[in-house]
Design an enzyme around this catalytic site. Structure first.
Site, PDB file in Angstrom:
ATOM      1  N   GLU B 158       0.950  -1.209   0.084  1.00  0.00           N
ATOM      2  CA  GLU B 158      -0.092  -0.044  -0.086  1.00  0.00           C
ATOM      3  C   GLU B 158       1.001   1.166  -0.108  1.00  0.00           C
ATOM      4  OE1 GLU B 158      -2.346   0.903   3.438  1.00  0.00           O
ATOM      5  OE2 GLU B 158      -1.625  -0.981   4.446  1.00  0.00           O
ATOM      6  N   SER B 209      -7.647   5.593   8.737  1.00  0.00           N
ATOM      7  CA  SER B 209      -7.815   5.214  10.017  1.00  0.00           C
ATOM      8  C   SER B 209      -6.932   5.489  10.970  1.00  0.00           C
ATOM      9  CB  SER B 209      -8.183   3.858  10.077  1.00  0.00           C
ATOM     10  OG  SER B 209      -9.152   3.574   9.034  1.00  0.00           O
ATOM     11  N   SER B 212       0.249   7.035   8.621  1.00  0.00           N
ATOM     12  CA  SER B 212       1.463   6.911   8.004  1.00  0.00           C
ATOM     13  C   SER B 212       2.517   8.063   7.700  1.00  0.00           C
ATOM     14  CB  SER B 212       1.625   5.773   7.053  1.00  0.00           C
ATOM     15  OG  SER B 212       1.292   4.479   7.434  1.00  0.00           O
ATOM     16  N   ARG B 224       9.154   4.866   5.422  1.00  0.00           N
ATOM     17  CA  ARG B 224       8.129   5.135   6.295  1.00  0.00           C
ATOM     18  C   ARG B 224       8.770   5.550   7.589  1.00  0.00           C
ATOM     19  NH1 ARG B 224       5.063   3.447  10.510  1.00  0.00           N
ATOM     20  NH2 ARG B 224       2.659   3.621  10.335  1.00  0.00           N
TER      21      ARG B 224
END
Lengths: 403, 403
Positions: B158, B209, B212, B224
């Site tokens: 993702e 939700s 990141s 990340r």
């Protein structure tokens, strides 16, 4: 980088050892007894009282008011509905302002402050011409009310007193800073006192109603580098709303009995299991309170679960911000202080775990026995000093205000 | 610093332009129609559908299933109870995989995913041997259910699809990234499209939700670097609990009508006014939800006030974490994406204000019209590519799991 000047302090605040700390001999400036330091915070008032125990107690006559105060404070451990003396924190043989004595630690809710002032007046417990050093927001809010007690009310900056209080207590007491080993294992987890000395540089994370993060340099100067409004007051306030509890202690008790994973959306709820490519376990929280958007899941949760979720989310957020600040400041020791940690081993253990995990044991999370009392201690030390009083001129801004 | 390897990614993930993007000519590898990209997130499913509009539409016969799908999707803008086609986001003349066509953007709740699969089966909308590229946690959770549709189900990572989707949309569409001027002034605040090109390096903050935070380097590689579980699901979940609302839209509507300063403990509540030495205004939030520990203040708040406090606290926390990450990564552009920002100008304006204030206008907060659709776009682009599929091997860990 020069563009962070409004987020953190633009220049360092220097802490010189306060007068009360460096001066262990008799001082001509010795302030009149009784000696108090008081930190009037957003939720709690923290009061430190120095009881002299050296040989001069017998040779110098004690004023009547001073005797009454000593008797009132030390004859009991609870005051009114909500005042408490933390007897377990009491420190003997403390050398301050040329005297030796015992430090006593007392706390009560800030909402009782008007009652405290009225009691002091009615019982004649405010000695004329004695000085009280005060810090915290309430030192400003209750300034005029306290002035009416006809004692000298000296306001100190709360971050200066916090840092000097921490440095004094760390230097004078070996059994102060502690850490956790194996923090999330209920059977093997242990807390142990640090045997080596704790000297700057380190990060100080002060969690009261809100959170302040300070970087203390090797030369003892400090800057406020970050903060968040998601602190102990957020946990307590959310628990009052979500569970109907009243006190911080009740909120913590509920949290200790609940399971946040019923309230939070976990990686497993989204992925159906672990998310292996990025090493995210199924039990990792992806979205705090995220399952509460589903009415059926709401019905399955208890107030204990909700309190647990509030505690875990606030705790990890503090750990995360602290870790980012430690990276920016290149610091490997973080001292967590403030009353959020009182009887709150859940948060301490989660923070210890998170920092050890993220840093591969290179950043050390230390906690302090005297949790929220350092500002009050710093005040006491500054009774004879002009250092750190509230005429600070440096620029430092927190979250921008809405208006 | 080497001790952050578990907090952020240990090594960069490289994004090569996906096949669909660089290949604007007819390709022997052209995938069978219909072309979909789908991002099955923690709360919402985002679906991007490519409708070919070039001259080949007339020369190449369309399969029956493909025609049925096109007709079903484009004959309406709402599907079932909660599926929506965002017509205002539709993009014409997009060149992908050697074809030219229109991108359509559709979303529905992840909780409707089983119903969506059943519908696809019952209406015969799953063409044999066509490929669907999917990402998000649900791509894993619903893997076997989707495989049962007898189409090829290709799972993509993702974060890879997110970044390639952002880069494609930014390059192909000039009216995408926008910013705010005078963000907190209701009369003069304006949002304006950025006229210059947005190229890396930049920080991407993806708020769904959860949150990141990714650093994208000049060579398009990304890591990340942080994240938090306090995201859009937290705001929505807390509002469901505190106000009894159901949808994200209702929660936002309530928040827009409330006053967080009745719920939060402000600097003024603690200090009795401004805290001048550190330039903290009386209206600055010291402790989110901090006033809710007082029963009398609880009685004075409305559900609108509570929703406002939830929104403001989550928003500033995201801004604060993003700013710290921008400092660590030395980046001056932050792209905020994700469905938390859909119809949520309150959060965008507060973030724009906070970052401009803290950085003295040196860090730019950019927002994106296609908010939460970039992962799905990235999937579509990767239909003919092996890049970014889920066999990522690098180590990257988020919050440690509790168990």
């Amino acid at each position: 980088m020069d563009w962070c000047s409004k987020f953190c302090s633009s220049s360092g605040h220097k802490i010189n050892p306060p007068a009360g700390w460096k001066d262990h001999n008799f001082s001509a400036d010795e302030p009149l007894m009784p000696w108090f330091g008081i930190d009037i915070g957003g939720t709690l008032v923290k009061l430190v009282y120095f009881e002299p125990t050296d040989e001069r107690v017998n040779s110098v006559p004690e004023a009547e008011t001073t005797r009454k105060i000593r008797h009132y404070l030390l004859s009991k451990t609870a005051y009114g509905d909500s005042g408490v003396r933390d007897v377990n924190l009491q420190l003997e043989d403390q050398k301050i302002n040329g005297r030796t004595g015992t430090l006593h630690f007392i706390r009560f809710p800030t909402s009782s402050m008007p009652g405290f002032i009225a009691l002091t007046k009615s019982k004649g417990l405010a000695p004329n011409s004695s000085t009280v050093c005060a810090t915290g927001g309430g030192a400003h809010k209750y300034d005029s009310a306290c002035q009416s007690l006809s004692l000298k009310f000296k306001k100190m900056d709360e971050l200066h007193t916090l840092i000097s209080g921490i440095q004094y207590i760390l230097k004078q007491n070996s059994l102060e800073a502690f850490y956790y080993t194996d923090p999330l294992n209920n059977e093997t987890c242990k807390s142990e006192f640090l045997t080596s000395r704790v000297d700057p540089p380190y990060l100080v994370v002060n969690v009261g109603s809100g959170v302040s993060i300070l970087a203390v340099a090797e030369d003892h100067s400090f800057r406020r580098v970050s903060g968040t409004s998601l602190g102990g007051g957020t946990f307590h306030g959310l628990c009052c709303l979500l569970t109907g509890c009243e006190t911080f202690e009740q909120a913590l008790e509920l949290a200790s009995l609940g399971e946040n994973n019923k309230v939070d959306k976990l990686v497993g709820d989204i992925y159906g299991g672990d998310y292996a490519p990025f090493n995210l376990k199924a039990s990792t929280v992806a979205s705090s309170f995220g399952n509460m958007i589903h009415p059926d899941k709401q019905k399955q949760t208890t107030k204990e679960d909700l309190a647990s979720s509030a505690l875990v989310s606030i705790t990890y957020n503090i750990a995360s911000l602290s870790f980012l600040c430690a990276r920016i400041e290149k610091l490997k020791t973080i001292l967590f202080v403030g009353n959020f940690f009182r009887i709150n081993s859940i948060s301490m253990r989660h923070i210890a775990h998170a920092l050890a995990y993220w840093s591969e044991n290179k950043v050390k999370a230390l906690f302090m026995r005297h949790e929220g009392y350092f500002g009050a201690v710093g005040c006491l030390l500054n009774l004879t000093s002009a250092d750190g009083s509230d005429n600070v001129e440096e620029t430092n801004r927190d979250l921008p205000s809405k208006n």
